[in-house]
Design a protein around this motif. Sequence first.
Motif, PDB file in Angstrom:
ATOM      1  N   ASP A  69      50.350  40.425  38.966  1.00 29.84           N
ATOM      2  CA  ASP A  69      49.530  41.197  38.038  1.00 29.84           C
ATOM      3  C   ASP A  69      49.381  42.605  38.614  1.00 29.84           C
ATOM      4  OD1 ASP A  69      47.605  42.277  36.345  1.00 29.84           O
ATOM      5  OD2 ASP A  69      46.573  40.355  36.101  1.00 29.84           O
ATOM      6  N   THR A  70      50.372  43.433  38.345  1.00 26.72           N
ATOM      7  CA  THR A  70      50.424  44.760  38.951  1.00 26.72           C
ATOM      8  C   THR A  70      49.260  45.651  38.512  1.00 26.72           C
ATOM      9  OG1 THR A  70      51.968  45.432  37.207  1.00 26.72           O
ATOM     10  CG2 THR A  70      52.917  44.727  39.298  1.00 26.72           C
ATOM     11  N   GLU A  71      48.862  45.553  37.262  1.00 31.06           N
ATOM     12  CA  GLU A  71      47.751  46.390  36.789  1.00 31.06           C
ATOM     13  C   GLU A  71      46.444  45.977  37.459  1.00 31.06           C
ATOM     14  OE1 GLU A  71      45.367  47.432  32.669  1.00 31.06           O
ATOM     15  OE2 GLU A  71      47.553  47.232  32.627  1.00 31.06           O
ATOM     16  N   TYR A  72      46.216  44.678  37.558  1.00 34.61           N
ATOM     17  CA  TYR A  72      45.006  44.191  38.218  1.00 34.61           C
ATOM     18  C   TYR A  72      44.986  44.622  39.678  1.00 34.61           C
ATOM     19  CZ  TYR A  72      41.470  40.865  39.893  1.00 34.61           C
ATOM     20  OH  TYR A  72      40.358  40.292  40.458  1.00 34.61           O
ATOM     21  N   MET A  73      46.132  44.520  40.348  1.00 38.70           N
ATOM     22  CA  MET A  73      46.210  44.916  41.746  1.00 38.70           C
ATOM     23  C   MET A  73      45.967  46.414  41.895  1.00 38.70           C
ATOM     24  SD  MET A  73      49.232  44.141  44.548  1.00 38.70           S
ATOM     25  CE  MET A  73      48.998  42.368  44.372  1.00 38.70           C
ATOM     26  N   ALA A  74      46.519  47.205  40.976  1.00 38.46           N
ATOM     27  CA  ALA A  74      46.319  48.656  41.023  1.00 38.46           C
ATOM     28  C   ALA A  74      44.842  49.005  40.846  1.00 38.46           C
ATOM     29  CB  ALA A  74      47.150  49.334  39.941  1.00 38.46           C
ATOM     30  N   LYS A  75      44.170  48.298  39.950  1.00 37.95           N
ATOM     31  CA  LYS A  75      42.735  48.524  39.749  1.00 37.95           C
ATOM     32  C   LYS A  75      41.955  48.218  41.021  1.00 37.95           C
ATOM     33  CE  LYS A  75      42.424  47.591  34.777  1.00 37.95           C
ATOM     34  NZ  LYS A  75      41.866  46.664  33.744  1.00 37.95           N
ATOM     35  N   ARG A  80      36.995  50.795  40.963  1.00 36.03           N
ATOM     36  CA  ARG A  80      36.498  51.116  39.620  1.00 36.03           C
ATOM     37  C   ARG A  80      36.306  52.606  39.419  1.00 36.03           C
ATOM     38  NH1 ARG A  80      31.352  47.860  37.510  1.00 36.03           N
ATOM     39  NH2 ARG A  80      32.937  46.216  37.713  1.00 36.03           N
ATOM     40  N   GLU A  81      35.749  53.285  40.425  1.00 39.04           N
ATOM     41  CA  GLU A  81      35.457  54.712  40.279  1.00 39.04           C
ATOM     42  C   GLU A  81      36.721  55.518  40.014  1.00 39.04           C
ATOM     43  OE1 GLU A  81      33.605  58.475  42.857  1.00 39.04           O
ATOM     44  OE2 GLU A  81      33.572  56.429  43.671  1.00 39.04           O
ATOM     45  N   TYR A  82      37.718  55.376  40.881  1.00 37.36           N
ATOM     46  CA  TYR A  82      38.924  56.186  40.728  1.00 37.36           C
ATOM     47  C   TYR A  82      39.778  55.726  39.550  1.00 37.36           C
ATOM     48  CZ  TYR A  82      37.718  58.141  45.260  1.00 37.36           C
ATOM     49  OH  TYR A  82      37.068  58.786  46.289  1.00 37.36           O
ATOM     50  N   TRP A  83      39.748  54.443  39.243  1.00 39.07           N
ATOM     51  CA  TRP A  83      40.496  53.962  38.074  1.00 39.07           C
ATOM     52  C   TRP A  83      39.910  54.549  36.803  1.00 39.07           C
ATOM     53  CZ3 TRP A  83      44.981  51.367  37.463  1.00 39.07           C
ATOM     54  CH2 TRP A  83      45.264  50.835  36.205  1.00 39.07           C
ATOM     55  N   THR A  84      38.582  54.617  36.725  1.00 38.94           N
ATOM     56  CA  THR A  84      37.913  55.160  35.543  1.00 38.94           C
ATOM     57  C   THR A  84      38.126  56.660  35.421  1.00 38.94           C
ATOM     58  OG1 THR A  84      36.194  53.444  35.678  1.00 38.94           O
ATOM     59  CG2 THR A  84      35.702  55.378  34.338  1.00 38.94           C
ATOM     60  N   GLU A  85      38.085  57.346  36.560  1.00 38.05           N
ATOM     61  CA  GLU A  85      38.247  58.798  36.554  1.00 38.05           C
ATOM     62  C   GLU A  85      39.669  59.233  36.227  1.00 38.05           C
ATOM     63  OE1 GLU A  85      37.000  60.251  40.305  1.00 38.05           O
ATOM     64  OE2 GLU A  85      34.854  59.887  39.961  1.00 38.05           O
TER      65      GLU A  85
END
Length: 218
Positions: A69-75, A80-85
């Motif tokens: 799950d590449t997207e989950y791992m990237a998150k 959360r902070e940098y993924w949201t920004e």
Amino acid sequence: MKRIVNQVLAVIVIFGLSFAASAKVDPKVHLEQVTQQISAEILENKDKIKADAEYAKGLIETYLLPEVDTEYMAKRILGREYWTESTEAQRQTFIEQFISLLLNSYAKGLANYDGQPITYEDTQYSTSGNTANVRSVIIPQEGEPILIDYRLKLGADDKWLVTDVIIEGVSMAKSYATQYRERIAQIGIEATLQELAEENKKAKNASEISDENPNEKT
């Protein structure tokens, strides 16, 4: 060197997930059934893996990436902070560059696998049954057994996907999270992505076969 070999062995075991285990299949049983098949393929093609980095990367792309799950791992890595920004484009760039870096870094290392025995402990499920942990024990030719834990979760299509690999107590996701979050805090997301792209380029160049003598001075 030991860390690199351990990571390579971890990749080989993850290959065991390449036949898309469904939610109804015990991940442990699935790993036991297919790792033998994939290990045999690697052993039969060691010379080709050593000589052709693209072939080695192709093996990982075919068998490994669809099961992570590449997207989950990237998150998890960005937090959360940098993924949201970050923008959608920045998120996709991070995923693509991170995957490419792993491919370039570990593809040729597949040739280090020499048929070391691999056993599995019983699958441990969460209370909800939506996440699981499978511990593998790898017996190297020399030294102590290597313990590798695989964290998995159920995807939207009821397929078990790998979300982290923990080698001798060290989480791959947490290690990368520390590295990239610190860098983003220092120079920002965009500059970190540029550094990752450059690092990926260097790893790719290092994996290419050259006719030049590496010991020859220029």
